[in-house]
Write an enzyme that holds these catalytic residues in place. Sequence first.
Site, mmCIF file in Angstrom:
data_model
loop_
_atom_site.group_PDB
_atom_site.id
_atom_site.type_symbol
_atom_site.label_atom_id
_atom_site.label_comp_id
_atom_site.label_asym_id
_atom_site.label_seq_id
_atom_site.Cartn_x
_atom_site.Cartn_y
_atom_site.Cartn_z
ATOM 1 N N ASP A 294 2.879 -4.324 8.461
ATOM 2 C CA ASP A 294 1.641 -3.562 8.275
ATOM 3 C C ASP A 294 0.484 -4.543 8.469
ATOM 4 O O ASP A 294 0.225 -5.397 7.620
ATOM 5 C CB ASP A 294 1.657 -2.961 6.860
ATOM 6 C CG ASP A 294 0.326 -2.321 6.473
ATOM 7 O OD1 ASP A 294 -0.653 -2.450 7.237
ATOM 8 O OD2 ASP A 294 0.273 -1.712 5.389
ATOM 9 N N CYS B 278 -4.562 2.031 -3.939
ATOM 10 C CA CYS B 278 -3.366 2.614 -3.315
ATOM 11 C C CYS B 278 -2.154 1.697 -3.480
ATOM 12 O O CYS B 278 -1.360 1.530 -2.544
ATOM 13 C CB CYS B 278 -3.602 2.922 -1.838
ATOM 14 S SG CYS B 278 -4.860 4.137 -1.563
ATOM 15 N N GLN C 241 -4.608 -5.113 7.075
ATOM 16 C CA GLN C 241 -5.547 -6.086 6.501
ATOM 17 C C GLN C 241 -5.503 -7.442 7.202
ATOM 18 O O GLN C 241 -6.219 -8.360 6.800
ATOM 19 C CB GLN C 241 -5.252 -6.294 5.000
ATOM 20 C CG GLN C 241 -5.445 -5.072 4.142
ATOM 21 C CD GLN C 241 -6.899 -4.620 4.044
ATOM 22 O OE1 GLN C 241 -7.825 -5.330 4.436
ATOM 23 N NE2 GLN C 241 -7.105 -3.425 3.523
ATOM 24 N N HIS D 105 0.859 -1.187 0.000
ATOM 25 C CA HIS D 105 0.000 0.000 0.000
ATOM 26 C C HIS D 105 0.904 1.248 0.000
ATOM 27 O O HIS D 105 1.991 1.226 0.574
ATOM 28 C CB HIS D 105 -0.844 -0.030 1.282
ATOM 29 C CG HIS D 105 -1.910 0.995 1.356
ATOM 30 N ND1 HIS D 105 -1.656 2.300 1.724
ATOM 31 C CD2 HIS D 105 -3.237 0.930 1.124
ATOM 32 C CE1 HIS D 105 -2.781 2.977 1.729
ATOM 33 N NE2 HIS D 105 -3.764 2.172 1.364
ATOM 34 N N LYS E 88 -10.922 -0.485 10.176
ATOM 35 C CA LYS E 88 -11.061 -1.701 9.361
ATOM 36 C C LYS E 88 -11.449 -2.912 10.206
ATOM 37 O O LYS E 88 -11.486 -4.036 9.718
ATOM 38 C CB LYS E 88 -9.745 -1.984 8.630
ATOM 39 C CG LYS E 88 -9.392 -0.961 7.551
ATOM 40 C CD LYS E 88 -8.120 -1.339 6.848
ATOM 41 C CE LYS E 88 -7.496 -0.203 6.064
ATOM 42 N NZ LYS E 88 -8.176 0.077 4.799
HETATM 43 N N1 PMP Z 1 -1.889 -0.744 4.550
HETATM 44 C C1 PMP Z 1 -2.802 -1.561 3.985
HETATM 45 C C2 PMP Z 1 -2.397 -2.956 3.625
HETATM 46 C C3 PMP Z 1 -4.095 -1.097 3.767
HETATM 47 O O1 PMP Z 1 -5.001 -1.903 3.206
HETATM 48 C C4 PMP Z 1 -4.432 0.223 4.140
HETATM 49 C C5 PMP Z 1 -5.830 0.779 3.904
HETATM 50 N N2 PMP Z 1 -6.383 0.465 2.668
HETATM 51 C C6 PMP Z 1 -3.445 1.013 4.717
HETATM 52 C C7 PMP Z 1 -2.194 0.499 4.905
HETATM 53 C C8 PMP Z 1 -3.721 2.421 5.127
HETATM 54 O O2 PMP Z 1 -4.674 2.436 6.137
HETATM 55 P P1 PMP Z 1 -5.276 3.820 6.652
HETATM 56 O O3 PMP Z 1 -5.877 4.483 5.453
HETATM 57 O O4 PMP Z 1 -6.276 3.428 7.670
HETATM 58 O O5 PMP Z 1 -4.137 4.589 7.201
#
Ligand code: PMP
Length: 406
Positions: A195, A361, A198, A119, A221
């Site tokens: 991270d 993203c 997910q 991401h 999430k």
């Molecule tokens: N890392 C991963 C793997 C994600 O899926 C996401 C959110 N789509 C993020 C980071 C960023 O999360 P946030 O927008 O809550 O900061």
Amino acid sequence: MRNVRNDFPILKKVHNGHQIVYFDNAATTQKPLQVIHAIVELLEYHNGNPHRGAHILSVEAGTLYDEARLAVQRFIHAPSVDEIIFVRNTTEALNLIARSYGETHLQKGDKIVIPISEHHSNLVTWQRVCAETGAELVYMYLDEAGHFTPEDLEKIDEHTKIVAFAAVSNVYGMKRPVKELVAKAHAVGAVAVVDGAQSTPHMKTDVQDMDCDFYVFSGHKMCGSAGTGVLYGKKALLEDMEPFLLGGDMIEYVAEQQTTYNVLPYKFEAGSQNVEGAVALKAAIEYLEDLGMEEIERHEHVLTARCLTGMQKIPHIHLIGSTDASEKTGVISFTIDGVHPHDAATILDSFGIAVRSGHHCAQPLGAHLGIEASNRASFYIYNTEEEVDYFLEKLPLVRKQMGYKD
Ligand code: PMP
């Protein structure tokens, strides 16, 4: 797992004559009444600025805030509550690590190694560390199914100082070999940043078992509210790091020209905190614990396996990455021949089905795969096999509505 649908009022929403089918859980999840009520109760009876005053409301808000931190510690099995830092989201946590650890510990000749599927929040952050320090950002390109290759793993060498990766990819939905990657990082003296955006909502998390140096995730999430995230870091590393943001609460003593900093975790929590968010996160954690993380994983596996099997029978659908449900959480990315993902999402929305469209993203992954954008269906605790079947029934209609004959 028990049927939880009545806990989520939003699932009763009717859109275009169809009861909504919410398959955008990788973006954010819906909130159960238990979480909604916890926020309302805080605001009705206990609201104050925590750790700031002697009065009852400040004390009560402070107690609730501290209890939320303890709940997080238990949920991810962190050794100490001092290692739990509340932030706004995964993105802020990764920025904190990049700024306060990456930029101060790396130099020219060092490497940061990440998978191409990361991401942007776990990628752009490292690009800047490299720009600031002269370190090099090195990608593991993965095989077609999204697995690490032996050549990928060889990139983690003696020059590597940081290995950062998602425990579950938000595009592939694949569960990463976290322990193996962390061990590989440690074998060359690098720190491992995991991270968990997910993974934390969908499976049991044990940071001690992973032995990762940093672990980050977002509350929104996993049934919590927006604006809450967590940074876990090993104490020795956190103690050695400079604060990311400066201001109230993160100080011990401020003189005219210099300041000494507060102890962990407060050193990294500048300014008035999101107590509603922390209270919501605690309620969300208790809700998920009550369902059981293993049960949640099993439930999502049933939906994912059913959906993958069904999608593979529909012509013109292309699944991205592995089609083996046993190595995935409930995240399925796909494209449809001749249909822009945004059109596909709009047509599915007309049937009441909410899926994601776009680059998720992860633009470098898209460029690497030659897929600029895709659709993503992602499941959570309240989704059902009937919903999956409804999705499989409507999916072939997308091309028909675009004017294709087959
Ligand atoms: N890392 C991963 C793997 C994600 O899926 C996401 C959110 N789509 C993020 C980071 C960023 O999360 P946030 O927008 O809550 O900061």
